[in-house]
Write an enzyme that holds these catalytic residues in place. Structure first.
Site, PDB file in Angstrom:
ATOM      1  N   ASP A 192      20.331 -53.880 -35.712  1.00 13.58           N
ATOM      2  CA  ASP A 192      21.055 -52.854 -34.975  1.00 13.58           C
ATOM      3  C   ASP A 192      22.462 -52.770 -35.543  1.00 13.58           C
ATOM      4  OD1 ASP A 192      21.333 -50.960 -32.710  1.00 13.58           O
ATOM      5  OD2 ASP A 192      22.827 -52.411 -32.025  1.00 13.58           O
ATOM      6  N   GLU A 284      17.250 -48.350 -37.419  1.00 16.32           N
ATOM      7  CA  GLU A 284      17.159 -47.085 -36.707  1.00 16.32           C
ATOM      8  C   GLU A 284      17.297 -45.919 -37.684  1.00 16.32           C
ATOM      9  OE1 GLU A 284      18.981 -47.402 -32.337  1.00 16.32           O
ATOM     10  OE2 GLU A 284      20.367 -48.091 -33.886  1.00 16.32           O
ATOM     11  N   CYS A 351      14.944 -52.732 -22.045  1.00 15.29           N
ATOM     12  CA  CYS A 351      14.943 -54.200 -22.047  1.00 15.29           C
ATOM     13  C   CYS A 351      13.828 -54.670 -22.969  1.00 15.29           C
ATOM     14  CB  CYS A 351      14.750 -54.736 -20.635  1.00 15.29           C
ATOM     15  SG  CYS A 351      14.582 -56.549 -20.565  1.00 15.29           S
ATOM     16  N   CYS A 354      10.883 -56.793 -20.974  1.00 15.25           N
ATOM     17  CA  CYS A 354       9.893 -56.194 -20.078  1.00 15.25           C
ATOM     18  C   CYS A 354       9.652 -54.714 -20.344  1.00 15.25           C
ATOM     19  CB  CYS A 354      10.326 -56.378 -18.621  1.00 15.25           C
ATOM     20  SG  CYS A 354      11.838 -55.482 -18.173  1.00 15.25           S
ATOM     21  N   CYS A 370      19.139 -56.550 -17.475  1.00 18.78           N
ATOM     22  CA  CYS A 370      17.974 -55.787 -17.043  1.00 18.78           C
ATOM     23  C   CYS A 370      17.976 -55.640 -15.518  1.00 18.78           C
ATOM     24  CB  CYS A 370      16.690 -56.479 -17.506  1.00 18.78           C
ATOM     25  SG  CYS A 370      15.189 -55.589 -17.064  1.00 18.78           S
ATOM     26  N   CYS A 375      12.352 -59.186 -13.871  1.00 17.70           N
ATOM     27  CA  CYS A 375      12.768 -59.651 -15.196  1.00 17.70           C
ATOM     28  C   CYS A 375      14.178 -60.251 -15.132  1.00 17.70           C
ATOM     29  CB  CYS A 375      12.702 -58.517 -16.204  1.00 17.70           C
ATOM     30  SG  CYS A 375      13.254 -58.972 -17.883  1.00 17.70           S
ATOM     31  N   ASP A 382      23.728 -55.720 -28.329  1.00 19.04           N
ATOM     32  CA  ASP A 382      23.302 -55.419 -29.695  1.00 19.04           C
ATOM     33  C   ASP A 382      22.057 -56.218 -30.075  1.00 19.04           C
ATOM     34  OD1 ASP A 382      25.414 -53.657 -30.000  1.00 19.04           O
ATOM     35  OD2 ASP A 382      26.764 -55.208 -30.740  1.00 19.04           O
TER      36      ASP A 382
END
Length: 425
Positions: A192, A284, A351, A354, A370, A375, A382
């Site tokens: 990321d 990405e 998240c 989950c 989260c 969870c 990041d």
């Protein structure tokens, strides 16, 4: 397998050689502008490559200062111009435009590698033949195929002279024959990109760097930019640039070139380390051009937080994310690895443990919590985004990449991840 690369070296020019190369650079830029004017004024039904070639030959015979540009370099200007239109028609670039003198990097092509006559002189210097200039020395920092004994079999196919804030350089185009790389046996990782933490990896590590300029250099650059704006106030439109303003512009360009060299050095070292360690890297698919657009809006609908957005745009441009991805792509390919680009939406909101998505998951720019009651994972935002990128990489990577389909979530998400909550894409 043929591997094509470029190698840039600084030229050591004498005053006479510098004067000749400067003339060639101005002639190449003027040749581009003349071709552009002729192309735009000619009716579409009469535009052709042969006609442009005929006009170039005629212009070099009738105009003395255009004749200072070698014939092959002039032909290459025409080929580059036509390639620019092809890129425009195929949607890869904007239409070619006029090249201004002070906003365009000077460049001269030497398309034939056999004309270069490359020879190594000492441990630090080599020499190369430049048409209509003669033998020119350049800094020898890397072995060239077909020139250095014991190097990979190959050859130098051509070169290009380019000018930046540090002076004139030569870029050799090399072609080497190498064995096909064996599949990389390293693990996979998601990356990321960001501004505060340049690179966050899904294994929980980061790749950081210091400021490209020291505090004193940054302050000096800020003062020079303020001086330039003050000096420009006294320059009337169309008036020749004063010597003081030209000197200020040269100093600013020197500091920016220094920052760019440090950026490239960090990017090369970092991407080489990542390519050596990991076999599959997910990133990405960002549209950086859209991300750095101005927020000033229009007169009827002015934008909000314009100055803050301008600062963010400068930070994004300074990180050069696109160049980092480009370096990773070819270095992974050389080592038998793969680069996979995944869709960017919701990678920072989901998240990774989950799969729960909501706007309130990010407590701040750096912390992710989260909101799913079952969870409750918390950690670096990041790192969470890089884990989501890694998970998407496993589902999007080609089937022939060894091990992509069999990676376990616990290998990437760490001990906090629970197998009771499958990752939702």
């Amino acid at each position: 397998m043929k591997r094509q690369r470029g190698h840039k070296a600084r030229l050591g020019l004498t005053p006479v050689q510098l004067w000749k190369i400067e003339d060639q650079g101005h002639a190449a830029r003027a040749m581009w502008n003349l071709i552009h004017d002729l192309w735009t004024m000619t009716p579409k039904c009469q535009r052709s490559l042969s006609r442009m070639d005929t006009e170039i030959r005629r212009a070099r015979k009738e105009i003395d200062w255009l004749a200072k540009l070698p014939a092959q370099a002039a032909q290459q200007v025409l080929k580059t111009y036509m390639r620019a239109w092809v890129n425009c028609w195929e949607g890869r670039a904007e239409a070619p435009t006029f090249k201004a003198r002070f906003r365009t990097r000077a460049a001269i092509d030497i398309p034939q590698g056999r004309d270069l006559r490359i020879k190594r002189l000492t441990h630090r210097w080599g020499q190369v033949w430049v048409p209509m200039v003669g033998l020119v020395r350049f800094r020898w920092t890397k072995d060239l195929p077909g020139v250095t004994k014991g190097s990979h079999p190959g050859r130098v196919t051509g070169a290009r002279l380019v000018k930046d804030a540090l002076g004139w350089h030569i870029v050799f185009r090399t072609e080497t024959l190498v064995d096909d790389p064996t599949p990389h046996q390293g693990p996979g990782v998601g990356i990321d990109v960001g501004v505060t933490r340049p690179l966050a990896l899904s294994d929980g590590t980061f790749r950081d760097h210091d400021a490209w300029l020291t505090p004193k250099e940054a302050e000096r650059l800020r003062r020079l930019e303020r001086t330039r704006e003050r000096q420009k106030q006294y320059r009337k439109p169309g008036e020749r640039t004063s010597n003081r303003l030209a000197r200020t512009n040269r100093l600013i360009a020197g500091y920016r070139a220094r920052a760019k060299r440090r950026t490239l050095d960090w990017q090369h070292k970092t991407t080489t380390g990542i390519a050596d360690t990991f076999g599959v890297v997910g990133v990405e698919a960002l549209k950086i051009t859209n991300m750095v657009k101005s927020a000033k809006g229009t007169v009827e609908e002015p934008g909000k937080n314009v100055r803050q957005k301008a600062g963010l745009n400068r930070s994004i441009s300074g990180e050069a994310w696109g160049r980092t991805v480009t370096l990773l792509e070819y270095k992974l390919a050389d080592r038998g690895g793969h680069l996979v680009k995944v869709p960017a939406p919701n990678t920072s909101k989901r998240c990774h443990a989950c799969g729960f998505i909501t706007e309130g998951n990010r407590e701040s720019q750096a912390v992710f919590v989260c909101k799913n009651e079952t969870c409750g994972w918390s950690g670096n935002a990041d790192t969470n985004g890089s884990c989501n990128i890694e998970t998407a990489t496993k589902h999007q990577a080609p089937e022939d990449i060894a091990g992509v389909r069999t990676w376990s979530l616990s290998q990437w998400a760490g001990p906090e991840a629970s197998t009771a909550h499958p990752v939702a894409l």
